[in-house]
Design an enzyme around this catalytic site. Structure first.
Site, PDB file in Angstrom:
ATOM      1  N   TYR A  18      18.379  29.406   9.189  1.00 49.94           N
ATOM      2  CA  TYR A  18      17.145  30.133   9.817  1.00 49.94           C
ATOM      3  C   TYR A  18      17.228  30.185  11.381  1.00 49.94           C
ATOM      4  CZ  TYR A  18      15.442  30.692   5.104  1.00 49.94           C
ATOM      5  OH  TYR A  18      15.417  30.839   3.587  1.00 49.94           O
TER       6      TYR A  18
ATOM      7  N   LYS B  88       0.917  -1.260   0.056  1.00 47.83           N
ATOM      8  CA  LYS B  88      -0.046  -0.140   0.149  1.00 47.83           C
ATOM      9  C   LYS B  88       0.871   1.298  -0.073  1.00 47.83           C
ATOM     10  CE  LYS B  88      -0.613  -0.252   4.997  1.00 47.83           C
ATOM     11  NZ  LYS B  88      -1.344  -0.808   6.089  1.00 47.83           N
TER      12      LYS B  88
HETATM   13  C1  LIG Z   1      -0.648  -1.790   6.692  1.00 45.67           C
HETATM   14  C2  LIG Z   1      -1.188  -3.097   7.183  1.00 45.67           C
HETATM   15  C3  LIG Z   1      -0.311  -4.092   7.562  1.00 45.67           C
HETATM   16  C4  LIG Z   1       1.042  -4.050   7.597  1.00 45.67           C
HETATM   17  O1  LIG Z   1       1.584  -3.636   8.694  1.00 45.67           O
HETATM   18  P1  LIG Z   1       3.232  -3.621   9.117  1.00 45.67           P
HETATM   19  O2  LIG Z   1       3.082  -2.817  10.463  1.00 45.67           O
HETATM   20  O3  LIG Z   1       3.573  -2.470   7.923  1.00 45.67           O
HETATM   21  O4  LIG Z   1       3.535  -4.728   8.798  1.00 45.67           O
HETATM   22  C5  LIG Z   1      -1.051  -5.495   7.934  1.00 45.67           C
HETATM   23  N1  LIG Z   1      -2.437  -5.430   7.767  1.00 45.67           N
HETATM   24  C6  LIG Z   1      -3.149  -4.415   7.653  1.00 45.67           C
HETATM   25  C7  LIG Z   1      -4.723  -4.471   7.630  1.00 45.67           C
HETATM   26  C8  LIG Z   1      -2.601  -3.423   7.222  1.00 45.67           C
HETATM   27  O5  LIG Z   1      -3.412  -2.175   6.979  1.00 45.67           O
END
Ligand SMILES: *Cc1c(COP(=O)(O)O)cnc(C)c1O
Length: 374
Positions: free
Chosen positions: A265, A35
């Site tokens: 800055y 994702k």
């Molecule tokens: C993002 C996500 C994961 C992965 O999580 P990590 O902490 O990056 O391993 C697993 N399950 C769901 C439902 C997620 O949304």
């Protein structure tokens, strides 16, 4: 000349980290979570290093299309399911498996016209209180789904809120086990932290009744990208993970500071002795957090040093005291692996920005050129 800044993606590190997951969960199939454009790395850039995964999990339907465009014929899971009715048509067309976390999604399925029943992952809310059916409503949701001709196989899923911390997963696992007892179907429970911290050796299973709830599918994200899910309790090195992204930029100027001279800055850093500093072609518009204070770790020509003064839009200033030979054209590694092999873990920078490695990766700015290492 383009601006001298570059993010490098390391496919070999994905293969290594995926192996690491397989060692931790040898009996499970692996959803590689890609994702958010593969946590900021770029789906097309990580695909080759991850093609030995059993499936890809993501949330955006356009990203699912991109994974299919890469030629992936295996499973793809939508972690939040569909957002509107017509998304189901894309699920049919692209053969996407999708999460069902609310009654509205079941309503959409019930009126979806298709000859090919769909595979769904029914999500239970075990305490995170974001998505999923409450445990006492779960069985009714399963029964309703099971009666739909639009639905093929139903898998069971939950997501832990505290796999990375002292609360752990035992209590939420027990909730899941009790509310899903006797329901058929494959299970998917574990994210990165649960895989690394809460996978029980089968030989020990009798001592850990909660471990009887096996994960047929694990869902690692952050471990695949070489960052520790439970930093600072463990570092990426503790978990034997390799960084998948290096952000580096050149020094474009140096300055000699006298005692009491300030930098940047707000003149927030004041030299307490004569020193040399380097000006690095990376700023918050590249995704380097502005909140990083003086003292944030950085490598110059592979040598550990620190930032000094405020991060600006296009520049960072660094202390060259430990690297007297460095000058214009030297390389500053903001995170990842330097040419001499020294690693600056992204988590060490993230903690200075009061955040986690996830956010830094996802925040890499579009203006940064990206290269995939050989
Ligand atoms: C993002 C996500 C994961 C992965 O999580 P990590 O902490 O990056 O391993 C697993 N399950 C769901 C439902 C997620 O949304």
């Amino acid at each position: 000349m383009p601006r001298p800044i570059l993010a490098t993606i390391h496919p070999a590190a994905f293969r290594h980290n995926l192996e690491r997951v397989r060692r931790a969960a040898p009996d499970a199939r692996v959803w590689a979570v890609v994702k958010a454009n593969a946590y900021g790395h770029g789906i097309e850039r990580v695909f080759d290093g991850m093609r030995s995964a059993d499936g890809f999990a993501l949330l955006d339907l356009a990203e699912a299309q991109r994974v299919r465009d890469l030629g992936w014929r295996g499973p793809i899971l939508l972690l939040e399911g569909v957002f509107e009715q017509r998304d189901l048509e894309l699920c049919s067309r692209l053969d996407l498996w999708h999460t069902v976390h609310c009654n509205e999604q079941i309503d959409m399925l019930a009126t979806h016209k298709t000859n090919v029943p769909q595979r769904v992952f029914l999500k239970m809310n075990v305490g995170m209180n974001r998505l999923g059916f409450m445990p006492e409503r779960y069985r009714a949701a399963w029964t309703r789904l099971n009666a739909l001709p639009q639905v093929d196989e139903i898998s069971l899923m939950c997501h832990f809120s505290d796999a990375d911390g002292p609360r752990g997963v035992a209590q939420q696992m027990a909730v899941f086990a009790a509310a899903s007892r006797d329901l058929p179907g494959e299970r998917s429970l574990s994210n990165s932290a649960a895989i690394l911290r809460h996978t029980v050796d089968p030989a020990q299973a009798a001592l850990h009744p909660e471990a009887l709830v096996v994960s047929d599918w694990v869902r690692p994200g952050i471990v695949l990208y070489g960052s520790a899910p439970d930093y600072p309790e463990h570092s990426a090195a503790d978990w034997a993970l390799q960084p998948t992204m290096t952000l580096a930029a050149k020094i474009i100027a140096t300055q000699a500071l006298d005692t009491r001279a300030s930098v940047g800055y707000g003149s927030s850093f004041v030299a307490d002795k004569p020193m040399r500093i380097g000006v690095v072609a990376c700023g918050y518009a590249d995704g380097y957090p502005r909140i990083c204070p003086t003292g944030t770790p950085v490598l110059v020509d592979g040598v550990p040093t620190r930032t000094v003064g405020r991060v600006s839009m296009d520049m960072i200033t660094v202390d060259l005291t430990p690297v007297p030979q460095a000058g214009v054209g030297s390389t500053a590694t903001l995170w990842g692996r330097a040419a001499n092999g020294t690693v600056l873990p992204i988590d060490d920078v993230a903690v200075c920005a009061q955040t986690v490695g996830y956010e830094l990766m996802c925040g890499l700015a579009l203006r940064v050129p990206v290269e995939v290492a050989a």
